[in-house]
Design an enzyme around this catalytic site. Structure first.
Site, mmCIF file in Angstrom:
data_model
loop_
_atom_site.group_PDB
_atom_site.id
_atom_site.type_symbol
_atom_site.label_atom_id
_atom_site.label_comp_id
_atom_site.label_asym_id
_atom_site.label_seq_id
_atom_site.Cartn_x
_atom_site.Cartn_y
_atom_site.Cartn_z
ATOM 1 N N LYS A 1 0.838 -1.205 0.000
ATOM 2 C CA LYS A 1 0.000 0.000 0.000
ATOM 3 C C LYS A 1 0.872 1.252 0.000
ATOM 4 O O LYS A 1 0.584 2.214 -0.719
ATOM 5 C CB LYS A 1 -0.925 0.000 1.238
ATOM 6 C CG LYS A 1 -2.047 -1.017 1.115
ATOM 7 C CD LYS A 1 -2.793 -1.224 2.428
ATOM 8 C CE LYS A 1 -3.825 -2.335 2.268
ATOM 9 N NZ LYS A 1 -4.471 -2.719 3.540
ATOM 10 N N GLN B 299 -4.618 -1.355 9.804
ATOM 11 C CA GLN B 299 -4.464 -2.678 9.192
ATOM 12 C C GLN B 299 -4.995 -3.756 10.141
ATOM 13 O O GLN B 299 -4.593 -3.824 11.298
ATOM 14 C CB GLN B 299 -2.975 -2.921 8.876
ATOM 15 C CG GLN B 299 -2.704 -4.194 8.109
ATOM 16 C CD GLN B 299 -3.301 -4.191 6.705
ATOM 17 O OE1 GLN B 299 -3.219 -3.212 5.977
ATOM 18 N NE2 GLN B 299 -3.925 -5.302 6.337
ATOM 19 N N ASP C 147 -11.060 3.188 4.266
ATOM 20 C CA ASP C 147 -11.456 1.777 4.139
ATOM 21 C C ASP C 147 -12.983 1.637 4.094
ATOM 22 O O ASP C 147 -13.490 0.575 3.742
ATOM 23 C CB ASP C 147 -10.925 0.976 5.337
ATOM 24 C CG ASP C 147 -9.695 0.150 4.990
ATOM 25 O OD1 ASP C 147 -9.463 -0.085 3.786
ATOM 26 O OD2 ASP C 147 -8.982 -0.265 5.919
#
Ligand code: NDP
Length: 289
Positions: free
Chosen positions: A53, A97, A120
């Site tokens: 990422k 994460q 997200d």
């Protein structure tokens, strides 16, 4: 029937070129889009995901901050870090994460992320906005699937779409997005009896079950468009999707491969959500210049 493989890598590359241009425009205007990725502890797969990422951000002209809290950090330290990033005008996207170490509440942590920086799309407020048909941040994988379908010229309106899986990060949001586009949507889960009788009705089939080779050609209706979200590591170390790829050839009209289908779109949509967030921040004056 000739089955066409949908090249997620190529489509993602095309989208990333557009994202790079938008990031450059923002940067030239004094607001470089910024993403913070926070991880706790040393989950091996997480380190690889985070590295990918961060690298993707660099290529897209997005500045990134890789924040790594040690295994011994507690939830209070993580929440403090999130609050500091919520208040940091140079950061437009915050990603925690998952999975978090034992003892952390993922719900509490995800709710601490500002809904205005929740790239997200996991915050309940953004999930709610999607459910009522006014999406702000849509989770990256379902958003990527919709872009794939759009790119392929597949209009879900009036089609029967079947989604296998009901998770908050894939199954539910993709079902809502397809519904908003006018598809008739059936959502299956692990308790669904006779899965095959339902998947055989699908004109668009999205599979996100985490079960290698769950879907075979015999479970499809001829001409179905098959989107395989699954990423499963087999005993021999190879990656496999939830769809038995070779068995659907000849029955499906189109299918996404694993790897190289939905996966690259997910990362591209993280970049998309970060740039869109910076654009919104600029438009509403919520940013330093
Ligand atoms: P979850 O484990 O959270 O959800 C799986 C869902 O599949 C559950 O709703 C479960 O039902 C359902 N399910 C499991 N077995 C069956 C079955 N035999 N028949 C019908 N439904 C079934 O997984 P995620 O949604 O997080 O991920 C799904 C897969 O997608 C995984 O392989 C994951 O690695 C992959 N993934 C890939 C991404 C990408 O970028 N390509 C991104 C995110 C995930 P129930 O709720 O009843 O248990």
């Amino acid at each position: 029937m000739q089955t066409r493989t949908i090249d997620g890598n190529a489509i993602a590359r095309e989208l990333r070129a557009g994202i790079l241009t938008r990031a450059a425009t923002l940067t030239a205007g004094g607001v470089q889009p910024g993403l913070a990725v926070i991880r706790v502890g040393s989950h091996p797969a997480s380190s690889v995901y985070v590295r990918n990422k961060i690298a993707a951000c660099g290529e897209a002209g997005i500045h990134s901050r890789d924040i790594h809290l040690s295994e011994t950090a507690d939830e209070a330290a993580l929440l403090d870090q999130i609050r500091a990033l919520n208040d940091d005008a140079s950061i437009h996207g915050i990603l925690v994460q998952l999975p978090l170490p034992r003892g952390f509440s993922p719900e509490r942590v995800l709710e601490a992320v500002s809904p205005l920086k929740d790239v997200d799309g996991f915050h309940p407020m953004n999930a709610g906005l999607l459910a009522v048909g006014h999406p702000r941040f849509v989770p990256c994988t379902p958003l990527g699937i919709m872009k794939l379908l759009e790119h392929e010229g597949v209009n879900p309106e009036g089609r029967h779409a079947v989604v296998v899986g009901r998770s908050n990060i894939v199954g539910k949001p993709i079902a809502l997005l397809l519904l908003q586009k006018g598809a008739t949507v059936t959502i299956c889960n692990s308790r669904t009896p006779d899965l095959r009788s339902i998947t055989r009705q699908a004109e668009i089939l999205v599979v996100a079950a985490g079960k290698p080779k769950l879907i075979t050609g015999a479970m499809l209706s001829p001409g179905a468009i098959v989107i395989d979200v699954g990423i499963n590591r087999l005993a021999d170390g190879k990656l496999a999707g939830d769809v038995d790829f070779s068995s659907v050839l000849g029955t499906a009209a189109r299918v996404t491969p694993v790897p190289g289908g939905v996966g690259p779109m997910t990362i591209a949509m993280l970049l998309e959500n970060t740039v869109a967030s910076a654009e919104r921040a600029l438009a509403s004056g919520r940013t330093r210049t």
